[in-house]
Design a protein around this motif. Sequence first.
Motif, PDB file in Angstrom:
ATOM      1  N   LEU A  80       0.825  -1.206   0.000  1.00 38.47           N
ATOM      2  CA  LEU A  80       0.000   0.000   0.000  1.00 38.47           C
ATOM      3  C   LEU A  80       0.864   1.262   0.000  1.00 38.47           C
ATOM      4  O   LEU A  80       0.522   2.245  -0.648  1.00 38.47           O
ATOM      5  CB  LEU A  80      -0.950  -0.012   1.200  1.00 38.47           C
ATOM      6  N   LYS A  81       1.979   1.227   0.724  1.00 40.42           N
ATOM      7  CA  LYS A  81       2.887   2.380   0.737  1.00 40.42           C
ATOM      8  C   LYS A  81       3.585   2.534  -0.608  1.00 40.42           C
ATOM      9  O   LYS A  81       3.704   3.639  -1.130  1.00 40.42           O
ATOM     10  CB  LYS A  81       3.911   2.226   1.856  1.00 40.42           C
ATOM     11  N   ARG A  82       4.016   1.421  -1.203  1.00 38.37           N
ATOM     12  CA  ARG A  82       4.683   1.466  -2.507  1.00 38.37           C
ATOM     13  C   ARG A  82       3.745   1.998  -3.588  1.00 38.37           C
ATOM     14  O   ARG A  82       4.159   2.740  -4.469  1.00 38.37           O
ATOM     15  CB  ARG A  82       5.191   0.071  -2.866  1.00 38.37           C
ATOM     16  N   LYS A  83       2.473   1.644  -3.499  1.00 34.81           N
ATOM     17  CA  LYS A  83       1.478   2.131  -4.456  1.00 34.81           C
ATOM     18  C   LYS A  83       1.009   3.551  -4.122  1.00 34.81           C
ATOM     19  O   LYS A  83       0.188   4.115  -4.823  1.00 34.81           O
ATOM     20  CB  LYS A  83       0.257   1.196  -4.484  1.00 34.81           C
ATOM     21  N   ARG A  84       1.526   4.097  -3.022  1.00 42.84           N
ATOM     22  CA  ARG A  84       1.201   5.437  -2.533  1.00 42.84           C
ATOM     23  C   ARG A  84      -0.271   5.586  -2.140  1.00 42.84           C
ATOM     24  O   ARG A  84      -0.864   6.643  -2.304  1.00 42.84           O
ATOM     25  CB  ARG A  84       1.591   6.501  -3.565  1.00 42.84           C
ATOM     26  N   PHE A  85      -0.859   4.504  -1.607  1.00 42.94           N
ATOM     27  CA  PHE A  85      -2.223   4.554  -1.094  1.00 42.94           C
ATOM     28  C   PHE A  85      -2.237   5.011   0.361  1.00 42.94           C
ATOM     29  O   PHE A  85      -3.210   5.590   0.824  1.00 42.94           O
ATOM     30  CB  PHE A  85      -2.907   3.186  -1.194  1.00 42.94           C
ATOM     31  N   ILE A  86      -1.168   4.725   1.086  1.00 42.38           N
ATOM     32  CA  ILE A  86      -1.032   5.164   2.473  1.00 42.38           C
ATOM     33  C   ILE A  86       0.316   5.844   2.636  1.00 42.38           C
ATOM     34  O   ILE A  86       1.212   5.668   1.818  1.00 42.38           O
ATOM     35  CB  ILE A  86      -1.163   4.000   3.480  1.00 42.38           C
ATOM     36  N   ALA A  87       0.418   6.616   3.703  1.00 41.43           N
ATOM     37  CA  ALA A  87       1.687   7.259   4.043  1.00 41.43           C
ATOM     38  C   ALA A  87       1.812   7.263   5.559  1.00 41.43           C
ATOM     39  O   ALA A  87       0.810   7.159   6.280  1.00 41.43           O
ATOM     40  CB  ALA A  87       1.719   8.685   3.504  1.00 41.43           C
ATOM     41  N   TYR A  88       3.011   7.372   6.033  1.00 37.43           N
ATOM     42  CA  TYR A  88       3.269   7.463   7.466  1.00 37.43           C
ATOM     43  C   TYR A  88       3.678   8.891   7.772  1.00 37.43           C
ATOM     44  O   TYR A  88       4.504   9.474   7.081  1.00 37.43           O
ATOM     45  CB  TYR A  88       4.382   6.499   7.889  1.00 37.43           C
ATOM     46  N   GLU A  89       3.070   9.446   8.811  1.00 36.34           N
ATOM     47  CA  GLU A  89       3.414  10.804   9.236  1.00 36.34           C
ATOM     48  C   GLU A  89       3.868  10.758  10.687  1.00 36.34           C
ATOM     49  O   GLU A  89       3.308  10.027  11.500  1.00 36.34           O
ATOM     50  CB  GLU A  89       2.205  11.733   9.111  1.00 36.34           C
ATOM     51  N   ASN A  90       4.856  11.568  10.992  1.00 35.09           N
ATOM     52  CA  ASN A  90       5.352  11.661  12.353  1.00 35.09           C
ATOM     53  C   ASN A  90       4.723  12.893  12.997  1.00 35.09           C
ATOM     54  O   ASN A  90       5.007  14.018  12.607  1.00 35.09           O
ATOM     55  CB  ASN A  90       6.877  11.754  12.354  1.00 35.09           C
ATOM     56  N   ARG A  91       3.855  12.658  13.963  1.00 36.97           N
ATOM     57  CA  ARG A  91       3.185  13.769  14.660  1.00 36.97           C
ATOM     58  C   ARG A  91       3.432  13.635  16.157  1.00 36.97           C
ATOM     59  O   ARG A  91       3.011  12.661  16.775  1.00 36.97           O
ATOM     60  CB  ARG A  91       1.679  13.744  14.400  1.00 36.97           C
ATOM     61  N   HIS A  92       4.103  14.607  16.721  1.00 42.11           N
ATOM     62  CA  HIS A  92       4.366  14.651  18.157  1.00 42.11           C
ATOM     63  C   HIS A  92       5.062  13.383  18.649  1.00 42.11           C
ATOM     64  O   HIS A  92       4.719  12.826  19.682  1.00 42.11           O
ATOM     65  CB  HIS A  92       3.066  14.870  18.939  1.00 42.11           C
ATOM     66  N   GLY A  93       6.003  12.897  17.879  1.00 47.43           N
ATOM     67  CA  GLY A  93       6.766  11.726  18.279  1.00 47.43           C
ATOM     68  C   GLY A  93       6.061  10.405  18.044  1.00 47.43           C
ATOM     69  O   GLY A  93       6.552   9.365  18.442  1.00 47.43           O
ATOM     70  N   LYS A  94       4.883  10.441  17.424  1.00 48.13           N
ATOM     71  CA  LYS A  94       4.137   9.214  17.147  1.00 48.13           C
ATOM     72  C   LYS A  94       3.997   9.060  15.637  1.00 48.13           C
ATOM     73  O   LYS A  94       3.816  10.031  14.919  1.00 48.13           O
ATOM     74  CB  LYS A  94       2.756   9.263  17.779  1.00 48.13           C
TER      75      LYS A  94
END
Length: 158
Positions: free
Chosen positions: A69-83
Motif C-alpha cells: 500500500l505504501k509502494r502504491k502510494r495509497f497510504i503514508a506514514y506521518e510523524n506527529r508529536h513523536g508518534k
Amino acid sequence: MTKPKSNPLARKPNETLSIYVLKLVGLGVVFTAVSILSPTFLYAVLRSYIRHKLNPPTKNQIQNSLKYLKRKRFIAYENRHGKIQMVLTKLGKRRLSKLQLSEIAIKANTWDGQWRLLTFDIPEDHKAARHVFRRKLKEMGFYHFQRSVFILPYPCEK
C-alpha cells in the motif's frame, strides 16, 4: 505464445488483506505507535480487527500488505508529536472510492409493478466520472431511459 515467468519476489501481497487495511485507514482508524514502547502495536491491531474476516494473517502478510500500500502510494506514514500515524493519501482515497463503488449491488426481486427513477447531473468537466457512473448503473441492472435518466423495476433501498 508462452507465458512469462513471474518473479516470486515481485508478487503483490494478499489483495484481500491489502483492501481491508486500506478500508481501515479510510474509515479514519488512526494507527499510532510509539516505536520504542511497542513496535508491534500496528500489527496487533490489524490482526485483531481482521481476524473474524479472514484466516488470521501472519505478521509477515500484514507487513507485505502495508509495504504494498505504501509502494502504491495509497497510504503514508506521518510523524506527529513523536508518534507515527498511518494516513490515507489522495490516491488511496480514490482507490477506496473505486472499491466502495464496485461493492454496490442491487438484488433483483420479482417485479412489484413499480419503476424506480434515478436522475443525475454530473458536470461536463467530470465526463469520465459520469461515464463510470453510467456503466455502474447498467451493471446493477438499471435501464437507460434518457441521457441522465435510468429506471429500475426493483426496490433499491439501502
